[in-house]
Enzyme design. Structure first.
Site: not given
Length: 482
Positions: A138-140
């Site tokens: 995830h880009h988070a």
């Protein structure tokens, strides 16, 4: 327990039924000389040995009650590596078209937010006895640079691997109770007035630097400077409408291409520009061809968003996002390849000057300011009203991520190429990202299937445009001879 920044959490808020927030990569490997066979058991063993070196791989999200503060990464007490490491096989001999189709399907599936936000797939059955590894996270949790740093942990410099420190038993910390989270959220809310003053001071200081860009944008919206003899703009104006600036569906298309870095550098040296300028000119030419094929070439140049890392040495090795962005004119309205490159160079110089004026912490301050519950609600309103495809801030993302310049190995298998697999959202149905490795630039193109169904054709235009730039460079060098 580690709290997400506002920028990290924004990638969670951007997820919808049609848009996912993870990024990925496709590594093509040659396992012929590996000391041990490359199979699921071997890959799982290698990942298990190294997962402790990247703590976020064993952490999951913990949301704050009522969305009053940013979520936290906490240890997953039920962490199961066999859930995250998987295997699929192509019908041998699998082609690149079959490989990219499988990656398209895997990339379209959202990650399970109740578990650590990553997956790795071993893909076997490729032609020439190759194998591939598709990773998604995830880009988070990461940006482009920290994603590259993550690969350096998974990959080795020799087929035999390397000595790792003894792994300590995983003892997950107990998650905090709701009263602790509520108290932390209350303390952060009490700090909001001070944040407001600091952020306002920063904005007042940098706003004058945006005046030229705002003037250009407003002028473009009012139709100014469109008469005969107008100078081709190098400052980004209002992005024109294109087929890929529309609402997206859950389906994806993925295409790959590789070009010689030495060839790109020859063009770079002939024109006195940067490697990234040549890449942007290749993209401009390829997009011009594709848009012409679909009778959709606008009169105005496109606008590209270019992510910029603001990761300083102190944050090296840390996960999360340390990025800003700049907008640059993409001269798709220009027919001559050499002139396109000259305009791209001028446009990126303008974009860099404007982006450099933005303090590194300002993006984090702004994204961290809004209460997550309000930010998520605002994001839902924006997607529901269709603002992002009616008035897109830019036409597409073009990102250039640095990679290793020495041979690397995974499970003893040599890495042949690594292709990025990035994100598309409503109004931004096309993304072009590339990684440099061992004298080549590896392009990964991602699109919404319904908006750009023939993305492989667009990828092929990239190599065609490089050939045209080589011709222009040779002509320029010949003209410069006495």
């Amino acid at each position: 327990m580690q709290q997400l920044t506002g920028l990290d959490a924004s990638f969670l808020a951007l997820e919808t039924a049609n848009a996912t927030g993870h990024v990925g990569g496709l590594s093509v490997l040659d396992p012929s000389a590996a000391p041990r066979p490359l199979n699921l058991a071997r890959l799982t063993e290698v990942i298990a040995e190294r997962v402790a070196l990247v703590p976020v791989l064993r952490r999951k999200l913990l949301n704050v009650p009522l969305g009053l503060d940013q979520p936290y990464w906490i240890d997953d007490a039920d962490f199961d590596i066999e859930y995250h490491v998987r295997e699929i096989a192509l019908p041998r001999p699998g082609s690149d078209a079959q490989l990219t189709e499988q990656v398209s399907r895997l990339h379209a599936r959202p990650l399970d937010r109740s578990r650590p936000l990553w997956e790795i797939y071993l893909i076997t059955g490729l032609a020439k006895k190759r194998a591939a590894i598709y990773t998604k996270i995830h880009h988070a949790a990461i940006d482009g640079v920290s994603g590259t740093e993550l690969l350096t942990i998974l990959f080795d410099l020799t087929p035999e691997g390397r000595e790792l420190p003894p792994a300590e038993p995983f003892r997950p910390a107990s998650p905090p109770g709701w009263p602790v989270l509520a108290a932390k959220a209350a303390a952060r809310l009490a700090w909001r007035p001070v944040q407001t003053v600091r952020m306002t001071n920063e904005l007042v200081r940098v706003l004058p630097t945006f005046a030229p860009a705002v003037n250009t944008l407003v002028g473009g919206m009012l139709g100014l400077n469109r008469g005969d003899g107008a100078v081709i703009a190098t400052r980004p104006g209002r992005p024109p409408a294109t087929p890929f600036n529309k609402p997206i569906t859950p389906h994806r298309r993925f295409a790959i291409r590789s070009v010689s870095l030495d060839t790109v550098k020859m063009v770079k040296n002939a024109f006195g520009v940067s490697v990234n300028d040549v890449v942007m000119a290749m993209c401009a030419g390829a997009l011009r061809r594709w848009l012409t094929d679909h009778d959709a070439l606008p009169d105005q140049p496109l606008v590209a968003m270019i992510p910029v890392s603001v990761r300083d040495p102190a944050s090296k090795g840390a996960m999360g996002n340390r990025v800003s962005a700049m907008l640059a004119t993409l001269p798709t309205s220009v027919t001559d390849p050499g002139l396109r490159l000259d305009i791209v160079h001028s446009a990126t110089q303008v974009a860099k000057a404007q982006q450099a004026a933005i303090p590194q912490g300002l993006v984090d301050q702004i994204s961290d300011f809004a209460v997550p519950a309000l930010a998520a609600r605002a994001a839902r309103v924006v997607f529901a009203t269709g603002v992002l495809h009616r008035l897109p801030p830019f036409n597409l993302t073009i990102s250039n991520v640095p990679g290793p310049n020495v041979p690397v190995y995974l499970c003893g298998a040599r890495l042949l190429a690594h292709y990025p697999v990035s994100v598309v959202t409503d109004g931004q149905g096309l993304n072009i990202t590339l990684v440099g490795y061992l004298g080549q630039l590896h392009f990964g193109l991602v699109s919404c299937r319904e908006l750009v169904p023939d993305i492989d054709k667009l990828a092929g235009y990239l190599t065609d445009e490089l050939a045209l730039l080589v011709e222009a460079a040779e002509k320029r060098l010949a003209d410069a001879q006495p």
